[in-house]
Design a protein around this motif. Structure first.
Motif, PDB file in Angstrom:
ATOM      1  N   VAL A 356     -36.308  -7.163  16.873  1.00  0.00           N
ATOM      2  CA  VAL A 356     -37.110  -6.609  17.967  1.00  0.00           C
ATOM      3  C   VAL A 356     -36.366  -6.211  19.347  1.00  0.00           C
ATOM      4  O   VAL A 356     -36.517  -5.151  19.653  1.00  0.00           O
ATOM      5  N   LYS A 360     -35.453  -2.363  20.493  1.00  0.00           N
ATOM      6  CA  LYS A 360     -35.644  -1.817  22.230  1.00  0.00           C
ATOM      7  C   LYS A 360     -34.408  -1.158  22.308  1.00  0.00           C
ATOM      8  O   LYS A 360     -34.547  -0.155  23.014  1.00  0.00           O
ATOM      9  N   LEU A 366     -42.062   0.392  21.584  1.00  0.00           N
ATOM     10  CA  LEU A 366     -42.673  -0.907  21.260  1.00  0.00           C
ATOM     11  C   LEU A 366     -44.409  -0.546  21.699  1.00  0.00           C
ATOM     12  O   LEU A 366     -44.552  -0.503  22.832  1.00  0.00           O
ATOM     13  N   GLY A 370     -43.992  -8.008  19.234  1.00  0.00           N
ATOM     14  CA  GLY A 370     -42.635  -8.186  19.489  1.00  0.00           C
ATOM     15  C   GLY A 370     -42.387  -9.717  20.189  1.00  0.00           C
ATOM     16  O   GLY A 370     -41.095  -9.807  20.623  1.00  0.00           O
ATOM     17  N   THR A 385     -46.010  -6.614  14.818  1.00  0.00           N
ATOM     18  CA  THR A 385     -45.474  -5.771  15.671  1.00  0.00           C
ATOM     19  C   THR A 385     -44.994  -4.279  15.159  1.00  0.00           C
ATOM     20  O   THR A 385     -45.040  -4.171  13.925  1.00  0.00           O
ATOM     21  N   PHE A 387     -43.274  -0.566  15.907  1.00  0.00           N
ATOM     22  CA  PHE A 387     -42.205   0.400  16.838  1.00  0.00           C
ATOM     23  C   PHE A 387     -42.562   1.707  16.361  1.00  0.00           C
ATOM     24  O   PHE A 387     -42.712   2.382  15.237  1.00  0.00           O
ATOM     25  N   VAL A 405     -42.972  -6.435  11.118  1.00  0.00           N
ATOM     26  CA  VAL A 405     -42.306  -5.269  11.968  1.00  0.00           C
ATOM     27  C   VAL A 405     -42.592  -4.012  11.235  1.00  0.00           C
ATOM     28  O   VAL A 405     -41.729  -3.852  10.228  1.00  0.00           O
TER      29      VAL A 405
END
Length: 496
Positions: A356, A360, A366, A370, A385, A387, A405
Motif C-alpha cells: 500500500v 502511494k 487510493l 489501505g 483496498t 488504487f 488490493v
C-alpha cells in the motif's frame, strides 16, 4: 467468535500428528509448534514439528511402498480406498470447516466455497474421471522388412511424489495433489505449509482410519518452511515434485530438482487481469463486483488488475468508490455470508501494507482502504483496498501482493487491453466481459494465460485443467490432464 469462546483455545484444534509408514505418531523428540489463528493471533492448536529424521523416514516409506507392493498395479483397490477416504472426509465436513476457519482464516462464505465445498466437489470430479483414463493406446502396426510390428503405449505411475502445498486454500490444493497421485498409483509425501498443518494432518488421520497400506501416503508438518521441501526436492528417491506457491520458490525447486532430473509440476503466482469492455451488458455491476475481497485476496488466480476502457474510466472509478464505501460485510467469523476474513499471518499483513505504501509512493490514488483494521479484532486484518490512476509499470500492477488490493488501469481499445494484460511476467487466469461474445472470444484467445472466463464463464473446476503460462507455472492440475502429470508413458513394440 463462537468457535473460540470460553475454554482453553488450545483445545479448538487440538494437537495433530505426523503420518509416516502407516503410523500416526508425534515428531521425533515430541516437538510441536503452535497453530496460530489469523482471527485472533492466539494459539488454537499444536502441530507435530517434524525433524529431518522424520522426513527421511517418510521418503523411505514412500519408496518402499512403491517399489515393494502392488499399489501401483491394483487400480480397483486404489479407487476403493480413495473413495473410502472421500466418504470419511464427507463425514468430517463440519470439522474441516472448523479447521479452515481457525487456521487459514477462512470466512464462513469462503469455507463453503473454495476451502471445503469446492475441494470436496473437485475430489468427486477426479473420482468421476478416473474410470475414463486410457491406460493403453495401440498404434497402427508397422511393417519393417519381413516383420509386422505391433506397438502399444502404456501409462504407468511415475513413482514417489513430493507434494508441497501452500496456506491459502490448503484443503483444495491438498486434494488436487494427493488424490490425483494416489489414484494414478503413486505414493506420496505431503508436506504442509507451516501455517496450515491441520488441513494436511487430517489426510493422515483419515487415511489411517480408511486402512491405507503403510507408506502409500505420508504427511509431514513442520515449523521450518524450507527443511522438508529441500529434502524432497533434492532426494533421488523422489520422482516428481508437485508444488503450489510463489514463483521465487518454484524457481528454487526447479534448480533443486535438476541434478536428479525430477519431473517438476509448478503452480505459481499470478497477477491476472479482468478486462471489462465498453459494451459490457452489466458494466456497473461487473465493475462493482471487481472488489478484491474473496479470502482477502489470498488466491493465485484472483483478478487483481481491473482493466476498464478510458472512455468509461471516470464512471468506473465512481462505481468503485461507492461500492467500497458501502461494503462492510467482512471480518465476522460467524457470518455465513462473509467471504473475507483476515490475512494468514502478521508477516503477510505487514507485507500487504508495505505494498500500500509502495502504491502511494508510485503516484497511484487510493480510493478505499489501505489500513490495518484492528476494529475487526486482534487478528491480521487489512481493509479492502483499491488504487486507481495506476499504470502497468508500477510495482503494485506487476507484483503479486496476495492481499485485498485491487489496482485499476485504463485502456484505449481492445488492442491496448490485450497489450496491458499480456505485459506481465505472469499468466494464470483472467476474465473478459462484453455483450458481444465473439468480440470477447477474440480478446480471450490472445491473452496469454492458462485459464480465462468470458462473462463469468467457469474456467476453474475439478474436471478441467488448471495451470499457467510464463512465470505462473509448468504443467496442469485437476482434470484428466492433471492426473496424467503423475504418469509415465512406456512404448512396447512387439515383433515376430
Amino acid at each position: 467468535m463462537a468457535t473460540m469462546a470460553g475454554a482453553d483455545t488450545k483445545l479448538v484444534l487440538g494437537e495433530t500428528k505426523l503420518y509416516i509408514d502407516g503410523e500416526l505418531r508425534p515428531a521425533m523428540g515430541g516437538k510441536t509448534y503452535p497453530n496460530i489463528s489469523p482471527w485472533t493471533g492466539e494459539v488454537v492448536g499444536y502441530a507435530a514439528d517434524a525433524s529431518a529424521e522424520d522426513v527421511e523416514a517418510a521418503i523411505a516409506a514412500a519408496r518402499r511402498a512403491f517399489d515393494g507392493t502392488d499399489w501401483s498395479l491394483d487400480k480397483d483397490r486404489r479407487f476403493a480406498l480413495v473413495q473410502k477416504l472421500r466418504t470419511l472426509f464427507e463425514e468430517n465436513r463440519a470439522r474441516l470447516g472448523l479447521i479452515a476457519l481457525n487456521e487459514a482464516g477462512a470466512a464462513q462464505g469462503a469455507v463453503n466455497r473454495a476451502h471445503v465445498g469446492m475441494a470436496l466437489g473437485a475430489w468427486d470430479d477426479l473420482m468421476g474421471l478416473f474410470p475414463k483414463m486410457a491406460w493403453e493406446q495401440p498404434y497402427e502396426d508397422r511393417v519393417y522388412g519381413p516383420t509386422t510390428h505391433k506397438r502399444i503405449a502404456v501409462k504407468e505411475p511415475i513413482g514417489v511424489v513430493g507434494a508441497i502445498t501452500p496456506w491459502n486454500v490448503p484443503l483444495y490444493i491438498n486434494v488436487a495433489k494427493v488424490v490425483s497421485a494416489l489414484l494414478t498409483g503413486c505414493t506420496v509425501v505431503l508436506k504442509a505449509a507451516p501455517d496450515t498443518p491441520g488441513l494436511a494432518a487430517v489426510f493422515g488421520e483419515l487415511a489411517d482410519a480408511a486402512g491405507f497400506p503403510a507408506g502409500v501416503l505420508n504427511v509431514i508438518t513442520s515449523s521450518d518452511p524450507a527443511m522438508a521441501g529441500e529434502m524432497l526436492t533434492t532426494d533421488p528417491r523422489v520422482d516428481l515434485i508437485s508444488f503450489t506457491g510463489s514463483t521465487a520458490v518454484g524457481k528454487r525447486i526447479m534448480a533443486n530438482g535438476a541434478p536428479t532430473l525430477k519431473r517438476v509440476f509448478l503452480e505459481l503466482g499470478g497477477k491476472s487481469a479482468k478486462i471489462i469492455l465498453d459494451d459490457a451488458a452489466n458494466f456497473a455491476q461487473e465493475v462493482a463486483h471487481s472488489m478484491l475481497i474473496f479470502h482477502a485476496g489470498q488466491g493465485c488466480a484472483v483478478m487483481s488488475r481491473l482493466l476498464v476502457p478510458r472512455s468509461r474510466y471516470d464512471e468506473a472509478v465512481a462505481i468503485l468508490t461507492k461500492a467500497y464505501a458501502a461494503f462492510d460485510a467482512w471480518g465476522d467469523p460467524d457470518a455465513p455470508d462473509h467471504m473475507m476474513g483476515p490475512l494468514i499471518s502478521k508477516r503477510q499483513q505487514e507485507r500487504v501494507l508495505s505494498y500500500v505504501e509502495i502504491g502511494k509512493q508510485e503516484g497511484a490514488r487510493l480510493i478505499a482502504g489501505g489500513n490495518a483494521a484492528p476494529y475487526k479484532g486482534a487478528g491480521f486484518f487489512v481493509e479492502p483496498t483499491c488504487f486507481v490512476d495506476v499504470t502497468n509499470d508500477m510495482r503494485i500492477a506487476r507484483e503479486e501482493i496476495f492481499g485485498p488490493v485491487l489496482v485499476v488501469i485504463p485502456f484505449e481499445d481492445d488492442e491496448d487491453a490485450i497489450r496491458i494484460a499480456n505485459d506481465s511476467e505472469y499468466g494464470l487466469s483472467g476474465g473478459v466481459y462484453s455483450a458481444d461474445v465473439d468480440r470477447a472470444l477474440k480478446v480471450a484467445r490472445r491473452v496469454r494465460t492458462g485459464t480465462i472466463g468470458i462473462n463469468n464463464g467457469m474456467c476453474i473446476a475439478g474436471d478441467i485443467p488448471f495451470g499457467g503460462y510464463k512465470a505462473s507455472g509448468i504443467g496442469r492440475e485437476w482434470g484428466m490432464e492433471g492426473m496424467e502429470e503423475f504418469l509415465e508413458t512406456k512404448l512396447i513394440g512387439i515383433g515376430g
